[in-house]
Motif scaffolding. Structure first.
Motif, PDB file in Angstrom:
ATOM      1  N   HIS A 107       0.852  -1.062  -0.440  1.00 43.65           N
ATOM      2  CA  HIS A 107       0.337   0.203   0.000  1.00 43.65           C
ATOM      3  C   HIS A 107       0.965   1.354   0.245  1.00 43.65           C
ATOM      4  O   HIS A 107       0.658   1.869  -0.663  1.00 43.65           O
ATOM      5  N   SER A 109       3.881   1.823  -0.951  1.00 43.79           N
ATOM      6  CA  SER A 109       4.281   1.406  -2.300  1.00 43.79           C
ATOM      7  C   SER A 109       3.984   2.518  -3.288  1.00 43.79           C
ATOM      8  O   SER A 109       4.016   3.021  -4.095  1.00 43.79           O
ATOM      9  N   VAL A 110       2.797   1.617  -3.443  1.00 46.75           N
ATOM     10  CA  VAL A 110       1.901   2.210  -4.430  1.00 46.75           C
ATOM     11  C   VAL A 110       1.314   4.057  -3.843  1.00 46.75           C
ATOM     12  O   VAL A 110       1.545   4.728  -5.157  1.00 46.75           O
ATOM     13  N   CYS A 111       1.145   4.119  -2.967  1.00 43.82           N
ATOM     14  CA  CYS A 111       1.058   5.718  -2.712  1.00 43.82           C
ATOM     15  C   CYS A 111       2.348   6.318  -2.858  1.00 43.82           C
ATOM     16  O   CYS A 111       2.007   7.582  -3.673  1.00 43.82           O
ATOM     17  N   GLY A 114       2.426   7.102  -6.349  1.00 44.57           N
ATOM     18  CA  GLY A 114       1.297   8.247  -7.445  1.00 44.57           C
ATOM     19  C   GLY A 114       1.876   9.371  -6.946  1.00 44.57           C
ATOM     20  O   GLY A 114       1.940  10.245  -7.571  1.00 44.57           O
ATOM     21  N   MET A 197      -2.729   3.768 -10.506  1.00 44.30           N
ATOM     22  CA  MET A 197      -2.374   3.859  -9.790  1.00 44.30           C
ATOM     23  C   MET A 197      -3.750   3.988  -8.735  1.00 44.30           C
ATOM     24  O   MET A 197      -3.642   3.436  -7.711  1.00 44.30           O
ATOM     25  N   GLY A 200      -4.421   0.964  -8.751  1.00 45.29           N
ATOM     26  CA  GLY A 200      -3.786  -0.264  -7.940  1.00 45.29           C
ATOM     27  C   GLY A 200      -4.341   0.376  -6.842  1.00 45.29           C
ATOM     28  O   GLY A 200      -5.091  -0.388  -5.170  1.00 45.29           O
ATOM     29  N   LEU A 201      -4.759   1.744  -5.585  1.00 45.62           N
ATOM     30  CA  LEU A 201      -5.124   1.923  -4.429  1.00 45.62           C
ATOM     31  C   LEU A 201      -6.373   1.313  -4.571  1.00 45.62           C
ATOM     32  O   LEU A 201      -7.034   1.200  -3.520  1.00 45.62           O
TER      33      LEU A 201
END
Length: 231
Positions: A107, A109-111, A114, A197, A200-201
């Motif tokens: 989570h 890493s995605v943020c 983004g 992103m 993905g989130l």
């Protein structure tokens, strides 16, 4: 533009250092409690400030995510840099805990990706700030329910109330506001990385929503059995 990027970088670097110092201070004050307890206090501080900053950046209250696919304002970029610094700090801090949460690491890493993509392209500031508001609005209740357990309020009415508040706010924000924001982001002329992103989130949010449903079902079944025994 270079001055704005320099300001964003400075806020991010200063923020990472500041969050680390805040954690050290909180850890000393609450030394009798766990490592996780201190990280949750810091996270609650971030979530509260982030929601306030995100709210202040809204340009049109009749359409909070407007203007869509537009150039990010300096205030929006500063808000995103503020939260980027926290995400970097928290990802680093999580490696010092005894148990590393894989879903939390994914989570974060995605943020982080983004945030960096949005700040680099300097686009879709409204959508990203709205995403920040949606993802952080339930965080204080998430941490409250866990901290209550540690200070001795596990399986109490107060702990259940915190669970219900968290589940309700998370569900409304992530599973009602979230899909709408993803639709707005994907349908607009945004960079493909930003759209990826956002999707993905939302997938991560859907996974956590499933886990929350299971948790609340278990909580109510357990409480029902307890009341049946007591009567």
């Amino acid at each position: 533009m270079e001055e704005e990027y320099t300001r964003v970088i400075n806020i991010t670097l200063f923020g990472v250092i500041s969050w680390g110092l805040i954690f050290i201070l909180v850890r000393r004050i609450f030394s009798n409690y766990s490592f996780d307890f201190s990280t949750r206090i810091v996270s609650t501080i971030h979530a509260t400030i982030a929601v306030a900053l995100a709210t202040l950046t809204i340009q049109d209250w009749s359409c909070p995510v407007c203007p869509i696919a537009s150039t990010s304002s300096l205030q929006q970029m500063e808000t995103l840099a503020f939260s980027l610094s926290y995400m970097i700090y928290d990802l680093i801090c999580s490696h010092f805990d005894q148990v590393l949460s894989i879903d939390n690491a994914v989570h974060h890493s995605v943020c982080i990706l983004g945030f960096i993509a949005g700040l680099y392209h300097r686009k879709c500031g409204s959508e990203m700030v709205a995403a920040l508001w949606i993802t952080e609005i339930s965080s204080p209740f998430l941490h409250l329910r866990e901290m209550l357990k540690e200070i001795g309020y596990r399986d109490t009415d107060l702990n259940l109330a915190a669970d219900v508040c968290f589940a309700t706010i998370f569900s409304l924000a992530r599973m009602v506001g979230g899909p709408y924001l993803v639709y707005v982001t994907i349908s607009a002329d945004n960079p493909i990385l930003i759209e990826a992103m956002a999707l993905g989130l939302q997938l991560v949010s859907a996974f956590w929503f499933y886990k929350i449903l299971k948790m609340m079902r278990y909580k109510f079944i357990k409480r029902s059995k307890f009341h049946n025994k007591s009567t």
